[in-house]
Motif scaffolding. Sequence first.
Motif, PDB file in Angstrom:
ATOM      1  N   ARG A  48      -1.630  16.529  -1.564  1.00 59.40           N
ATOM      2  CA  ARG A  48      -0.984  15.724  -0.524  1.00 59.40           C
ATOM      3  C   ARG A  48      -1.446  14.281  -0.673  1.00 59.40           C
ATOM      4  NH1 ARG A  48      -3.026  15.372   5.111  1.00 59.40           N
ATOM      5  NH2 ARG A  48      -1.722  13.748   5.913  1.00 59.40           N
ATOM      6  N   VAL A  49      -0.494  13.355  -0.709  1.00 57.35           N
ATOM      7  CA  VAL A  49      -0.812  11.943  -0.838  1.00 57.35           C
ATOM      8  C   VAL A  49      -0.089  11.194   0.280  1.00 57.35           C
ATOM      9  CG1 VAL A  49      -0.769   9.909  -2.339  1.00 57.35           C
ATOM     10  CG2 VAL A  49      -0.993  12.182  -3.356  1.00 57.35           C
ATOM     11  N   ARG A  50      -0.851  10.389   1.035  1.00 53.33           N
ATOM     12  CA  ARG A  50      -0.297   9.568   2.105  1.00 53.33           C
ATOM     13  C   ARG A  50      -0.761   8.144   1.902  1.00 53.33           C
ATOM     14  NH1 ARG A  50       2.621  11.642   5.552  1.00 53.33           N
ATOM     15  NH2 ARG A  50       2.430   9.991   7.105  1.00 53.33           N
ATOM     16  N   ALA A  51       0.065   7.210   2.304  1.00 57.34           N
ATOM     17  CA  ALA A  51      -0.280   5.799   2.174  1.00 57.34           C
ATOM     18  C   ALA A  51       0.103   5.061   3.446  1.00 57.34           C
ATOM     19  CB  ALA A  51       0.433   5.193   0.971  1.00 57.34           C
ATOM     20  N   ALA A  52      -0.765   4.141   3.848  1.00 60.05           N
ATOM     21  CA  ALA A  52      -0.522   3.300   5.019  1.00 60.05           C
ATOM     22  C   ALA A  52      -0.577   1.842   4.586  1.00 60.05           C
ATOM     23  CB  ALA A  52      -1.576   3.567   6.097  1.00 60.05           C
ATOM     24  N   VAL A  53       0.047   0.985   5.377  1.00 57.75           N
ATOM     25  CA  VAL A  53       0.070  -0.436   5.040  1.00 57.75           C
ATOM     26  C   VAL A  53      -0.433  -1.246   6.227  1.00 57.75           C
ATOM     27  CG1 VAL A  53       2.516  -0.709   5.680  1.00 57.75           C
ATOM     28  CG2 VAL A  53       1.477  -2.313   4.066  1.00 57.75           C
ATOM     29  N   LEU A  54      -1.324  -2.199   5.923  1.00 57.48           N
ATOM     30  CA  LEU A  54      -1.894  -3.092   6.920  1.00 57.48           C
ATOM     31  C   LEU A  54      -1.161  -4.424   6.857  1.00 57.48           C
ATOM     32  CD1 LEU A  54      -4.265  -3.850   8.925  1.00 57.48           C
ATOM     33  CD2 LEU A  54      -5.461  -4.691   6.892  1.00 57.48           C
ATOM     34  N   PHE A  55      -0.505  -4.774   7.958  1.00 64.74           N
ATOM     35  CA  PHE A  55       0.118  -6.094   8.106  1.00 64.74           C
ATOM     36  C   PHE A  55      -0.667  -6.854   9.153  1.00 64.74           C
ATOM     37  CE2 PHE A  55       3.959  -3.640   6.839  1.00 64.74           C
ATOM     38  CZ  PHE A  55       4.352  -4.396   5.754  1.00 64.74           C
ATOM     39  N   LEU A  56      -0.895  -8.139   8.901  1.00 59.88           N
ATOM     40  CA  LEU A  56      -1.538  -9.013   9.875  1.00 59.88           C
ATOM     41  C   LEU A  56      -0.564 -10.097  10.290  1.00 59.88           C
ATOM     42  CD1 LEU A  56      -5.079  -9.565   8.297  1.00 59.88           C
ATOM     43  CD2 LEU A  56      -4.428  -7.946  10.089  1.00 59.88           C
ATOM     44  N   SER A  57      -0.736 -10.577  11.523  1.00 56.66           N
ATOM     45  CA  SER A  57       0.023 -11.737  11.966  1.00 56.66           C
ATOM     46  C   SER A  57      -0.755 -12.981  11.560  1.00 56.66           C
ATOM     47  CB  SER A  57       0.203 -11.716  13.483  1.00 56.66           C
ATOM     48  OG  SER A  57      -1.026 -12.011  14.129  1.00 56.66           O
ATOM     49  N   GLU A  58      -0.152 -14.136  11.750  1.00 54.12           N
ATOM     50  CA  GLU A  58      -0.856 -15.386  11.448  1.00 54.12           C
ATOM     51  C   GLU A  58      -2.087 -15.551  12.341  1.00 54.12           C
ATOM     52  OE1 GLU A  58       2.360 -15.917  14.384  1.00 54.12           O
ATOM     53  OE2 GLU A  58       2.426 -15.217  12.318  1.00 54.12           O
ATOM     54  N   VAL A 112       3.795  10.375   0.226  1.00 52.75           N
ATOM     55  CA  VAL A 112       4.210   9.967  -1.110  1.00 52.75           C
ATOM     56  C   VAL A 112       4.953  11.142  -1.733  1.00 52.75           C
ATOM     57  CG1 VAL A 112       3.404   9.179  -3.372  1.00 52.75           C
ATOM     58  CG2 VAL A 112       2.233   8.413  -1.301  1.00 52.75           C
ATOM     59  N   ARG A 113       6.167  10.887  -2.159  1.00 51.10           N
ATOM     60  CA  ARG A 113       6.999  11.942  -2.744  1.00 51.10           C
ATOM     61  C   ARG A 113       6.552  12.263  -4.167  1.00 51.10           C
ATOM     62  NH1 ARG A 113      12.672   9.224  -0.774  1.00 51.10           N
ATOM     63  NH2 ARG A 113      12.425   9.709   1.438  1.00 51.10           N
ATOM     64  N   SER A 130      -6.494  16.066  -0.519  1.00 53.17           N
ATOM     65  CA  SER A 130      -5.462  15.100  -0.174  1.00 53.17           C
ATOM     66  C   SER A 130      -6.038  13.706  -0.374  1.00 53.17           C
ATOM     67  CB  SER A 130      -4.953  15.296   1.254  1.00 53.17           C
ATOM     68  OG  SER A 130      -5.882  14.845   2.203  1.00 53.17           O
ATOM     69  N   TYR A 131      -5.158  12.773  -0.673  1.00 51.26           N
ATOM     70  CA  TYR A 131      -5.549  11.403  -0.949  1.00 51.26           C
ATOM     71  C   TYR A 131      -4.830  10.512   0.046  1.00 51.26           C
ATOM     72  CZ  TYR A 131      -7.143  13.507  -5.236  1.00 51.26           C
ATOM     73  OH  TYR A 131      -7.787  14.313  -6.149  1.00 51.26           O
ATOM     74  N   GLU A 132      -5.598   9.671   0.724  1.00 47.07           N
ATOM     75  CA  GLU A 132      -5.022   8.782   1.714  1.00 47.07           C
ATOM     76  C   GLU A 132      -5.430   7.358   1.359  1.00 47.07           C
ATOM     77  OE1 GLU A 132      -5.460  10.173   5.697  1.00 47.07           O
ATOM     78  OE2 GLU A 132      -5.078  12.234   5.092  1.00 47.07           O
ATOM     79  N   SER A 172      -2.489   7.584 -11.792  1.00 46.03           N
ATOM     80  CA  SER A 172      -3.387   8.669 -11.417  1.00 46.03           C
ATOM     81  C   SER A 172      -3.307   8.999  -9.931  1.00 46.03           C
ATOM     82  CB  SER A 172      -4.822   8.305 -11.786  1.00 46.03           C
ATOM     83  OG  SER A 172      -5.230   7.162 -11.081  1.00 46.03           O
ATOM     84  N   ILE A 173      -2.549   8.231  -9.148  1.00 43.24           N
ATOM     85  CA  ILE A 173      -2.469   8.501  -7.726  1.00 43.24           C
ATOM     86  C   ILE A 173      -1.068   8.838  -7.262  1.00 43.24           C
ATOM     87  CG2 ILE A 173      -4.562   7.266  -7.060  1.00 43.24           C
ATOM     88  CD1 ILE A 173      -2.936   4.851  -6.397  1.00 43.24           C
ATOM     89  N   THR A 174      -0.201   9.196  -8.178  1.00 39.40           N
ATOM     90  CA  THR A 174       1.121   9.645  -7.772  1.00 39.40           C
ATOM     91  C   THR A 174       1.034  11.084  -7.291  1.00 39.40           C
ATOM     92  OG1 THR A 174       1.666  10.344 -10.011  1.00 39.40           O
ATOM     93  CG2 THR A 174       2.352   8.127  -9.374  1.00 39.40           C
TER      94      THR A 174
END
Length: 172
Positions: A14-24, A46-47, A87-89, A164-166
């Motif tokens: 199982r592989v999951r990915a998150a994204v960090l967005f910052l405001s100004e 991740v498919r 699982s890889y996060e 290696s992380i697909t």
Amino acid sequence: MREERELSTPPRRRVRAAVLFLSEDKDVLLVELRHQKVQTLPESGVRAGEGPQDALARLANSSLGLFIRPHQMLVHDVVMEPCLADSYEYVFFGGILNSSRVLIHDRTTLSRCLWVPQKELADRASPEHLNRILLALMALKLESCITLVNGQEQKGPCQDSEESITAEQAPD
């Protein structure tokens, strides 16, 4: 017969990915998931055959109306559970967004998007995701990547090879 096949087939990674967005202003973009009512970073499974950056680009486009390709890995967490596949996060940095920008979100999966000041994260983010968010912010500040095993920080470099992380192909 079905039971034999399930026991003989190794579980899929199982592989999951998150994204960090910052405001100004350095506020963090959290999303509220409609089906769980938790506030967390935008994330996606991740498919098979897809890399985490590809999954996040797909998520940002389809769920937030953004065209991005996250490039800086901030957190790599290997979660190991007995009798299950590891699982890889991952958490990647998605960039700085103008907080006044209207984000169009997928209302089938997200209730809302909100900018949260960093000092309020403990009150707003779901407890199971808070540690990973705080570590991602620290890694961003240090211009590094943090490796975790079962949520505990480890010494050594982050795994950064996209090949290696697909996600592995699902068994037939």
